[in-house]
Scaffold this motif. Structure first.
Motif, mmCIF file in Angstrom:
data_model
loop_
_atom_site.group_PDB
_atom_site.id
_atom_site.type_symbol
_atom_site.label_atom_id
_atom_site.label_comp_id
_atom_site.label_asym_id
_atom_site.label_seq_id
_atom_site.Cartn_x
_atom_site.Cartn_y
_atom_site.Cartn_z
ATOM 1 N N VAL A 194 0.689 -1.113 0.263
ATOM 2 C CA VAL A 194 0.545 -0.105 -0.525
ATOM 3 C C VAL A 194 0.595 1.287 -0.023
ATOM 4 C CG1 VAL A 194 -0.676 0.314 2.446
ATOM 5 C CG2 VAL A 194 -2.091 0.811 1.498
ATOM 6 N N GLY A 195 2.069 1.106 0.587
ATOM 7 C CA GLY A 195 2.926 2.412 0.546
ATOM 8 C C GLY A 195 3.369 2.523 2.082
ATOM 9 N N VAL A 196 2.792 3.774 2.862
ATOM 10 C CA VAL A 196 3.477 4.093 4.015
ATOM 11 C C VAL A 196 2.327 3.876 4.741
ATOM 12 C CG1 VAL A 196 4.681 5.988 5.728
ATOM 13 C CG2 VAL A 196 5.078 5.429 3.442
ATOM 14 N N ALA A 197 1.831 3.142 5.691
ATOM 15 C CA ALA A 197 0.931 2.527 6.932
ATOM 16 C C ALA A 197 1.175 3.132 8.715
ATOM 17 C CB ALA A 197 0.818 1.206 7.055
ATOM 18 N N ALA A 198 0.115 4.201 8.569
ATOM 19 C CA ALA A 198 0.782 4.958 10.146
ATOM 20 C C ALA A 198 -0.251 3.244 11.368
ATOM 21 C CB ALA A 198 0.269 6.440 10.222
ATOM 22 N N LEU A 199 0.448 3.239 12.258
ATOM 23 C CA LEU A 199 0.410 2.424 12.949
ATOM 24 C C LEU A 199 -0.368 3.148 14.599
ATOM 25 C CD1 LEU A 199 3.075 -0.226 12.107
ATOM 26 C CD2 LEU A 199 0.151 0.410 11.114
ATOM 27 N N ILE A 200 -1.249 3.407 15.060
ATOM 28 C CA ILE A 200 -1.454 3.525 16.478
ATOM 29 C C ILE A 200 -1.644 2.975 16.867
ATOM 30 C CG2 ILE A 200 -2.543 5.994 17.369
ATOM 31 C CD1 ILE A 200 -2.665 7.397 14.689
ATOM 32 N N THR A 201 -1.784 2.661 18.391
ATOM 33 C CA THR A 201 -1.676 1.629 18.999
ATOM 34 C C THR A 201 -2.257 1.883 19.826
ATOM 35 O OG1 THR A 201 0.387 0.954 19.934
ATOM 36 C CG2 THR A 201 -0.334 -0.051 17.924
ATOM 37 N N PRO A 202 -2.749 1.024 21.694
ATOM 38 C CA PRO A 202 -3.194 1.097 22.790
ATOM 39 C C PRO A 202 -2.711 0.554 23.730
ATOM 40 C CG PRO A 202 -4.439 -0.939 21.922
ATOM 41 C CD PRO A 202 -3.440 -0.097 20.634
ATOM 42 N N TRP A 203 -3.216 1.228 25.425
ATOM 43 C CA TRP A 203 -1.673 1.008 26.110
ATOM 44 C C TRP A 203 -2.616 -0.438 26.625
ATOM 45 C CZ3 TRP A 203 -5.148 -0.338 30.028
ATOM 46 C CH2 TRP A 203 -6.019 0.344 29.764
ATOM 47 N N ASN A 204 -4.271 -1.759 27.023
ATOM 48 C CA ASN A 204 -3.848 -1.986 26.913
ATOM 49 C C ASN A 204 -3.244 -3.438 26.899
ATOM 50 O OD1 ASN A 204 -5.250 -1.690 24.464
ATOM 51 N ND2 ASN A 204 -6.916 -3.449 25.227
ATOM 52 N N TYR A 205 -3.130 -3.714 25.723
ATOM 53 C CA TYR A 205 -2.020 -5.029 25.156
ATOM 54 C C TYR A 205 -0.290 -4.157 24.276
ATOM 55 C CZ TYR A 205 -5.777 -8.701 26.212
ATOM 56 O OH TYR A 205 -6.434 -8.558 26.643
ATOM 57 N N PRO A 206 0.150 -3.887 24.706
ATOM 58 C CA PRO A 206 1.160 -2.594 24.620
ATOM 59 C C PRO A 206 2.494 -3.562 23.868
ATOM 60 C CG PRO A 206 1.749 -3.278 26.540
ATOM 61 C CD PRO A 206 0.497 -4.191 26.602
ATOM 62 N N ILE A 207 1.898 -5.207 23.726
ATOM 63 C CA ILE A 207 2.905 -6.097 22.870
ATOM 64 C C ILE A 207 2.498 -6.114 21.514
ATOM 65 C CG2 ILE A 207 3.975 -7.388 23.995
ATOM 66 C CD1 ILE A 207 6.742 -7.317 22.977
ATOM 67 N N ALA A 208 1.026 -6.785 21.445
ATOM 68 C CA ALA A 208 0.807 -7.681 21.211
ATOM 69 C C ALA A 208 -0.095 -7.546 19.744
ATOM 70 C CB ALA A 208 -0.614 -8.602 22.377
ATOM 71 N N ILE A 209 -0.995 -5.846 20.456
ATOM 72 C CA ILE A 209 -1.122 -5.227 19.164
ATOM 73 C C ILE A 209 -0.217 -4.509 18.556
ATOM 74 C CG2 ILE A 209 -2.451 -3.428 18.777
ATOM 75 C CD1 ILE A 209 -4.493 -4.146 20.953
ATOM 76 N N PRO A 210 0.233 -3.631 18.417
ATOM 77 C CA PRO A 210 1.857 -2.968 17.608
ATOM 78 C C PRO A 210 2.036 -4.244 16.832
ATOM 79 C CG PRO A 210 2.295 -2.728 20.269
ATOM 80 C CD PRO A 210 0.761 -3.334 20.513
ATOM 81 N N ALA A 211 2.135 -6.313 17.505
ATOM 82 C CA ALA A 211 2.715 -6.542 17.177
ATOM 83 C C ALA A 211 1.676 -7.048 15.880
ATOM 84 C CB ALA A 211 3.446 -7.941 17.902
ATOM 85 N N TRP A 212 0.974 -6.952 16.333
ATOM 86 C CA TRP A 212 -0.320 -7.413 14.953
ATOM 87 C C TRP A 212 -0.776 -6.457 13.605
ATOM 88 C CZ3 TRP A 212 -4.246 -9.064 18.720
ATOM 89 C CH2 TRP A 212 -5.610 -7.910 19.288
ATOM 90 N N LYS A 213 -0.225 -5.364 14.171
ATOM 91 C CA LYS A 213 0.465 -4.350 13.179
ATOM 92 C C LYS A 213 1.180 -4.111 12.453
ATOM 93 C CE LYS A 213 -3.315 -1.442 15.708
ATOM 94 N NZ LYS A 213 -5.044 -1.872 14.367
ATOM 95 N N ILE A 214 3.007 -3.869 12.879
ATOM 96 C CA ILE A 214 3.586 -3.951 12.129
ATOM 97 C C ILE A 214 3.847 -5.343 11.685
ATOM 98 C CG2 ILE A 214 5.918 -4.168 13.038
ATOM 99 C CD1 ILE A 214 5.589 -2.338 15.329
ATOM 100 N N ALA A 215 3.884 -6.718 12.347
ATOM 101 C CA ALA A 215 3.883 -7.312 11.053
ATOM 102 C C ALA A 215 3.372 -7.798 10.463
ATOM 103 C CB ALA A 215 4.092 -8.895 11.982
ATOM 104 N N PRO A 216 2.484 -7.778 10.278
ATOM 105 C CA PRO A 216 1.834 -8.240 8.752
ATOM 106 C C PRO A 216 1.787 -6.779 7.916
ATOM 107 C CG PRO A 216 -0.229 -7.072 10.184
ATOM 108 C CD PRO A 216 1.424 -7.675 11.049
ATOM 109 N N ALA A 217 2.237 -5.872 8.229
ATOM 110 C CA ALA A 217 2.879 -4.160 7.063
ATOM 111 C C ALA A 217 4.208 -4.627 6.580
ATOM 112 C CB ALA A 217 3.281 -3.045 8.336
ATOM 113 N N LEU A 218 4.762 -5.139 7.061
ATOM 114 C CA LEU A 218 6.550 -5.780 7.077
ATOM 115 C C LEU A 218 6.456 -6.532 6.329
ATOM 116 C CD1 LEU A 218 8.811 -4.547 9.872
ATOM 117 C CD2 LEU A 218 8.003 -3.018 7.754
ATOM 118 N N ALA A 219 5.422 -7.636 6.482
ATOM 119 C CA ALA A 219 5.186 -8.896 5.828
ATOM 120 C C ALA A 219 4.948 -8.872 4.934
ATOM 121 C CB ALA A 219 4.396 -9.941 6.109
#
Length: 483
Positions: free
Chosen positions: A142-167
């Motif tokens: 898609v190009g450049v993706a902005a990923l904005i995540t919450p505090w309640n799952y501070p490693i799982a939710i970043p992972a499930w955005k960052i990993a597919p974006a980079l993949a």
């Protein structure tokens, strides 16, 4: 000594241009500083976007298997740091240690999953109506993706955005929540160590109203993925709309569990208690309404109260089953809802206050709370509380229960406890929720299937996780090759 964490922009750890930092503290002991982070400006955010935009061609042209190897090395690095990251997560966000360990493992597993999926990003081949034509699709980043995540799952939710974006071959700018940014910085550290090209991922901390808005409005950002409150999500949708950016929003919930007259009562109590009091109720999928058939209602409430009162509350690193809320304001918000429930006439069966004792003197602790005699129109039955509070609502039958379950603005997760196959299947068909559970809790999802909500819980555009998690970060091109 707390560690000062810099921003990560274009492959380098750098200070914010503001020269200012903010601190995070331990929710169980607020005088303990966990870390110091950059209070970034819009100019810092812009530089991160520029770095991501400059890296798009290199990363998009990196073969999928090579992208996958970087993600696999990242998973391995996170696995080696599992104990360290678990402790960091507890100190930063407040979860009980087993919950934090499970979340760290989820992040590891997500990177492992998308490491494999990176090899499969490509397209499909279809049969053509013409004899001399190849017909196929190509999936492009898609190009450049902005990923904005919450505090309640501070490693799982970043992972499930960052990993597919980079993949998928997209580059990304990433803003974690200011209440818990430390553990997600470990993802960035491991990606850097794994050989991610400069600019492919950029990490910027600071206020959402500054950094998040700068990401959402920057002309070089092509897509915005956000998880958090409905109010903030809708504001981001408006900010992204003028440029026609692709948007993905996963937001609040007011999740019901229907307890049928055909339910196993002990299972029903297990399901509701686990969903309501796990992770201190601080989950968008937490159970906040128990809609119970009148024939089981009194006994169900008695058993749920007994279960709530058996939960030991305390600091997550000291073996207690339920930790504090993440901040004083979150705890006070929960207590305000307790007051509202009582004012509106609900019966406070147990909890509803700050527990007494030396270990609670400083932390943001609140008691597991059960209300009965709740009318479906009360605020505690309509609004997201985000704390360990459950409202028990009596119902006359399945159709009545289904109507009550659907009569809220949210539609994220919903469950039913029943031994009646017809009820189970009707519930799956008729409930207005993106995640439907039968005889299990509203919390907890598998990483290889789609996740997302309906109504005010979601933009209803793209799902997260599983193969569907790649769709947001790719654009399909159809090729007709006549030879």
């Amino acid at each position: 000594m707390p560690t000062t964490v810099q921003n990560y922009v274009d492959g380098e750890w750098v200070d914010s241009e503001t020269g200012e930092t903010f601190e995070t503290t331990n929710p169980a002991a607020p005088n303990e500083v966990v870390g110091r982070f950059q209070r970034s400006s819009a100019a810092d955010a812009d530089r991160a976007v520029e770095a991501a935009a400059a890296a798009t061609d290199e990363w998009a042209n990196t073969p999928g298997p090579k992208r996958g190897r970087i993600l696999e090395r990242t998973a391995r690095g996170l696995r080696e740091r599992r104990e360290e990251l678990t402790e960091m997560l507890v100190r930063e966000e407040g979860k009980a240690e087993p919950e934090a360990g499970g979340e760290v493992q989820r992040a590891i597993d997500i990177f492992g999953y998308f490491a494999g999926k990176a090899r499969d990003v490509g397209g499909t081949v279809s049969g053509s109506s013409a004899p001399d034509r190849r017909l196929y699709t190509v999936e492009e980043p898609v190009g450049v993706a902005a990923l904005i995540t919450p505090w309640n799952y501070p490693i799982a939710i970043p992972a499930w955005k960052i990993a597919p974006a980079l993949a998928a071959g997209a580059t990304a700018v990433f803003k974690p929540a200011t209440l818990a940014p430390a553990v997600s910085a470990a993802i960035v550290e491991e990606l850097d160590e794994a050989g991610l090209p400069d600019g492919a991922l950029n990490y910027v901390t600071g206020p959402g109203s500054v950094v998040g808005d700068a990401f959402a409005t920057h002309p070089d950002v092509d897509a915005v993925s956000f998880t958090g409150s409905t109010m903030v999500g809708e504001s981001l949708r408006e900010a992204a709309a003028p440029d026609g950016k692709r948007i993905q929003l996963e937001m609040g919930g007011k999740n019901p569990v229907v307890v049928s007259e055909h339910a196993d009562l002990e299972r029903a109590v297990d399901v509701v208690a686990g969903g309501a009091f796990g992770v201190t109720g601080q989950a968008c999928t937490a159970t906040s309404r128990a809609i119970v058939h009148e024939s089981l209602y009194d006994e169900f409430v008695d058993r749920l109260v007994e279960r709530a009162e058996s939960i030991e509350v305390g600091p997550g690193l000291e073996g207690y089953r339920m930790g504090p809320q993440v901040s004083e304001s979150e705890r006070d918000g929960t207590l305000d809802y307790v007051d509202a429930g009582q004012r509106e006439g609900a019966t406070l069966e147990t909890g509803g206050g700050v527990p007494e004792g030396d270990r609670f003197a400083d932390g943001h602790f609140v008691e597991p709370t059960v209300f009965s005699d709740v009318d479906p129109e009360m605020r505690i039955a309509q609004e997201e509380i985000f704390g360990p509070v459950v409202a028990a609502i009596p119902t006359t039958g399945f159709d009545d229960a289904l109507e009550i379950a659907n009569d809220v603005r949210y539609g994220l997760s919903a469950g039913i406890v029943t031994d009646d196959l017809t009820e189970a299947n009707r519930f799956v068909d008729e409930i207005e929720a993106g995640v439907v559970k039968v005889n299990e809790g509203t919390t907890g999802v598998e990483l290889h299937v789609p996740f997302g909500g309906m109504k005010a819980s979601s933009s209803e555009t793209f799902r997260e996780q599983g193969e569907a998690g790649l769709d947001f970060f790719t654009i399909s091109k159809t090729a007709y090759v006549n030879y």
